[in-house]
Structures are given as C-alpha cells and as structure tokens.
Design a protein around this motif. Structure first.
Motif, short mmCIF file in Angstrom:
data_model
loop_
_atom_site.label_atom_id
_atom_site.label_comp_id
_atom_site.label_asym_id
_atom_site.label_seq_id
_atom_site.Cartn_x
_atom_site.Cartn_y
_atom_site.Cartn_z
N ALA A 74 37.51 34.89 28.12
CA ALA A 74 38.20 36.00 28.77
C ALA A 74 38.35 35.72 30.26
O ALA A 74 37.40 35.29 30.92
CB ALA A 74 37.43 37.29 28.56
N HIS A 75 39.55 35.92 30.78
CA HIS A 75 39.81 35.72 32.20
C HIS A 75 40.97 36.63 32.57
O HIS A 75 42.13 36.35 32.26
CB HIS A 75 40.16 34.25 32.46
CG HIS A 75 40.27 33.93 33.92
ND1 HIS A 75 40.97 32.86 34.41
CD2 HIS A 75 39.79 34.57 35.01
CE1 HIS A 75 40.91 32.83 35.73
NE2 HIS A 75 40.20 33.88 36.12
N TYR A 76 40.64 37.74 33.19
CA TYR A 76 41.68 38.73 33.48
C TYR A 76 41.36 39.49 34.76
O TYR A 76 40.22 39.65 35.16
CB TYR A 76 41.84 39.69 32.30
CG TYR A 76 40.57 40.41 31.91
CD1 TYR A 76 39.66 39.83 31.03
CD2 TYR A 76 40.26 41.67 32.44
CE1 TYR A 76 38.49 40.47 30.68
CE2 TYR A 76 39.10 42.32 32.10
CZ TYR A 76 38.21 41.72 31.22
OH TYR A 76 37.04 42.35 30.88
N ILE A 77 42.41 39.97 35.38
CA ILE A 77 42.27 40.78 36.61
C ILE A 77 41.67 42.13 36.24
O ILE A 77 42.06 42.76 35.26
CB ILE A 77 43.66 40.96 37.28
CG1 ILE A 77 44.17 39.60 37.78
CG2 ILE A 77 43.59 41.98 38.42
CD1 ILE A 77 45.59 39.63 38.29
N GLN A 78 40.69 42.56 37.04
CA GLN A 78 40.07 43.86 36.80
C GLN A 78 40.48 44.92 37.82
O GLN A 78 40.52 46.11 37.49
CB GLN A 78 38.54 43.72 36.82
CG GLN A 78 38.01 42.94 35.61
CD GLN A 78 36.51 42.91 35.56
OE1 GLN A 78 35.84 42.75 36.57
NE2 GLN A 78 35.96 43.06 34.36
N ASN A 79 40.72 44.51 39.05
CA ASN A 79 41.07 45.48 40.09
C ASN A 79 42.24 44.99 40.94
O ASN A 79 42.29 43.81 41.31
CB ASN A 79 39.88 45.74 41.05
CG ASN A 79 38.78 46.57 40.41
OD1 ASN A 79 37.61 46.27 40.54
ND2 ASN A 79 39.15 47.63 39.71
N VAL A 80 43.15 45.89 41.21
CA VAL A 80 44.26 45.61 42.12
C VAL A 80 44.32 46.75 43.13
O VAL A 80 44.26 47.92 42.75
CB VAL A 80 45.61 45.52 41.38
CG1 VAL A 80 46.72 45.12 42.34
CG2 VAL A 80 45.52 44.54 40.22
N THR A 81 44.42 46.42 44.40
CA THR A 81 44.54 47.43 45.45
C THR A 81 45.83 47.20 46.21
O THR A 81 46.12 46.07 46.62
CB THR A 81 43.35 47.33 46.44
OG1 THR A 81 42.12 47.34 45.70
CG2 THR A 81 43.34 48.51 47.41
N VAL A 82 46.60 48.26 46.38
CA VAL A 82 47.83 48.16 47.16
C VAL A 82 47.68 49.05 48.40
O VAL A 82 47.31 50.23 48.29
CB VAL A 82 49.07 48.62 46.36
CG1 VAL A 82 50.34 48.40 47.18
CG2 VAL A 82 49.15 47.88 45.04
N ARG A 83 47.93 48.46 49.56
CA ARG A 83 47.82 49.20 50.81
C ARG A 83 49.14 49.26 51.55
O ARG A 83 49.89 48.28 51.57
CB ARG A 83 46.79 48.54 51.74
CG ARG A 83 45.35 48.72 51.32
CD ARG A 83 44.40 48.08 52.34
NE ARG A 83 43.02 48.34 52.00
CZ ARG A 83 42.33 47.68 51.08
NH1 ARG A 83 42.92 46.71 50.41
NH2 ARG A 83 41.09 48.01 50.82
N HIS A 84 49.38 50.42 52.15
CA HIS A 84 50.48 50.58 53.10
C HIS A 84 49.80 50.64 54.45
O HIS A 84 49.15 51.64 54.77
CB HIS A 84 51.26 51.87 52.78
CG HIS A 84 52.18 52.29 53.88
ND1 HIS A 84 52.22 53.58 54.37
CD2 HIS A 84 53.10 51.59 54.59
CE1 HIS A 84 53.12 53.67 55.33
NE2 HIS A 84 53.67 52.48 55.49
N GLY A 85 49.88 49.57 55.24
CA GLY A 85 49.06 49.47 56.44
C GLY A 85 47.60 49.46 56.01
O GLY A 85 47.20 48.65 55.17
N TRP A 89 42.20 47.20 35.45
CA TRP A 89 42.87 46.60 34.31
C TRP A 89 41.87 46.00 33.33
O TRP A 89 40.83 45.47 33.71
CB TRP A 89 43.79 45.46 34.77
CG TRP A 89 45.06 45.92 35.42
CD1 TRP A 89 45.55 47.19 35.49
CD2 TRP A 89 46.00 45.09 36.12
NE1 TRP A 89 46.73 47.19 36.17
CE2 TRP A 89 47.03 45.93 36.57
CE3 TRP A 89 46.05 43.71 36.38
CZ2 TRP A 89 48.13 45.43 37.28
CZ3 TRP A 89 47.14 43.23 37.09
CH2 TRP A 89 48.16 44.07 37.54
N GLY A 90 42.24 46.06 32.05
CA GLY A 90 41.51 45.36 31.00
C GLY A 90 42.35 44.17 30.54
O GLY A 90 43.44 43.93 31.06
N PRO A 91 41.85 43.43 29.53
CA PRO A 91 42.58 42.24 29.06
C PRO A 91 43.90 42.56 28.38
O PRO A 91 44.68 41.65 28.12
CB PRO A 91 41.59 41.59 28.10
CG PRO A 91 40.60 42.65 27.75
CD PRO A 91 40.54 43.59 28.90
N ALA A 92 44.18 43.84 28.09
CA ALA A 92 45.43 44.17 27.41
C ALA A 92 46.62 44.31 28.36
O ALA A 92 47.73 44.61 27.92
CB ALA A 92 45.27 45.46 26.60
#
Lengths: 103, 159
Positions: free
Chosen positions: A41-52, A61-64
């Motif tokens: 298993a190799h998958y992204i778990q967290n994504v953060t988007v910033r405006h400034g 996120w999970g593997p799906a």
C-alpha cells in the motif's frame, strides 16, 4: 515536485475555482504485480490547500482515491495574483508540494 | 502524538475545528499532518466506516432530494479505477464532505474538511471494486446529511 503536480486557480465571480492533479500511484495494497507479488500500500493520506496562509481545504484520503488524484473545489475570496499552494503527505511519509497564482 | 493532544482532538470531536484553529496558526503543522481518521479508513464495512466518520454526531432525518445533497456521478462507470464523483450540497455552514463506496474492501474513500468560508462543492475520482452505492455524508452546522447513488461498474478498479 513541480512536475508531480498541476495546480490551476481561476477567479470566478466572488469565488476561486481550484483544480489539482497530483502524480501518485495510490497503491491499495491489494494489487499484484506481474510476478504475482502483492504491491505494498502506498497512497496519499493528507492534502492541504492554502490561499496565502489560510487553509481553504484539508483532505483525508484512503487507498480508494484514484491513481494520479484529481480534485476540484471552490473557496470564497481570492484575488488575481494571490498564491494557492498544495501540499500532500502519503502513508510512507513522502510528501510533495505545488502552487500557482490565481488568474 | 502525545496524550494531551490526542485527548484534545477527541474532545473537540470535529476535524473542521482543528482546520479552523490551524488556519489561524493556533496549532502546530504536525498536529494537522497527523489528522487522518485511521479507524474510519481501515473499516471493512460501510456501517463500521459510517460510525467512525460520524463519531457520535447525528444524521439528519432527511434523505434523497430533500436534504439538498446532490451526487454527480455516472449511472454506469466503464472503468472502476476512475469513477468521477461530485458532491454539491445546498447547505449553509459546510464543515466536511465524506465519500464512501459501499462494496469496496475499505468503503471510505475520502473526507474533505472545508474551513469556514469554503463552499459545499467538491469533485474527485475514486476507485470502485464493483457495482455498488456511493454514499456521501455532508456535515454542516454540526449535523450530518446523507445521500447515496447506485453506480454500475463494468470493470472493477480495486486491483
């Protein structure tokens, strides 16, 4: 990791439309390779988007989530020329970043 | 994670609150990075995943068209590896949107936490192992709203 991600942010009315495409295998841990071995298993778990400095979206996120994840969302505000930045962390502790200016 | 922070996160009970605090610089980046609902993502049934996403919060007694939650997805997905799923919710004070695929080995696909000022709309792509319901949980003003849509998958995508 600039080539590993594409970020687009476009001003639409009083909101900003953000589109993000991240290059990542998102392995579920269930797939077998050509030799019949299970791929870890190799998958992204967290994504953060910033405006400034302000966080405008935080994803878990999970593997799906599909390989080479793509997502679209909107946030209120944002002005032409403002920076929108994306960072991700996967289950192996690897990470990536990308950013763009609002057009 | 030290016990104090774990307790804090559990007591706050809402990742959106964490996101809010973090957006004002009141939490260290590390607390944010560790925010991943392990129990919900590792759940192997829809029920178990839902319980862990809800974390004791209430689901509004409204379903389908009446709760303002719309799922934009194809009726038939040829490739289960890439199923586009969009969620648009006509609700004020949006906090989060969770997407689950009922018959996947691990049903929970994603949770999007939306800090104040965000809009209740997200589009993404998920894998579906087989034809099943896509279930969406939208949290707004502390209450969850649920919707689901059946999607037929021609070729499963959880290989």
């Amino acid at each position: 990791m600039a080539k590993g991600m594409r970020v687009r942010a476009r001003k639409k009315g009083d909101a900003t439309d953000v589109r993000v495409l991240i290059r990542h295998d998102m392995e579920t841990g269930r797939r077998k390779n050509e030799d019949g071995e299970v791929v870890a298993a190799h998958y992204i778990q967290n994504v953060t988007v910033r405006h400034g400095e302000r966080v405008v979206l935080f994803a878990q996120w999970g593997p799906a989530v599909s390989k080479n994840p793509y997502f679209v969302f909107k946030f209120r505000g944002g002005a032409s020329g403002d920076r929108v930045a994306v960072t991700w962390v996967d289950n192996k502790g690897q990470s990536g970043t990308g950013d763009t200016l609002i057009t | 994670m030290d016990p104090g922070r774990r307790t804090f996160i559990r007591d706050v009970g809402s990742s959106s609150v964490i996101a809010l605090l973090a957006s004002y610089g009141l939490l260290p980046e590390s607390a944010y990075a560790e925010l991943w609902n392990k129990a919900a993502f590792e759940a192997t049934s829809l029920e178990e995943a839902l319980v862990n996403v809800l974390d004791g919060a209430r689901v509004a007694d409204n379903r389908g068209d009446r709760n303002g939650v719309g799922i934009i997805a194809p009726e038939i997905a040829e490739n289960g590896a890439i199923v586009p799923v969009g969620v648009v919710a006509a609700v004020p004070d949006i906090e989060s949107i969770a997407i689950l695929c009922e018959d996947n080995p691990q049903p929970l696909a994603a949770i999007y936490d939306i800090p104040p000022g965000g809009l209740p709309e997200i589009r993404t792509r998920v894998k579906m192992a087989a034809s099943s319901n896509v279930v969406v949980l939208v949290k707004a003003a502390g209450v969850f709203h649920m919707a689901s849509k059946a999607i037929k998958v021609t070729r499963g995508g959880c290989g």
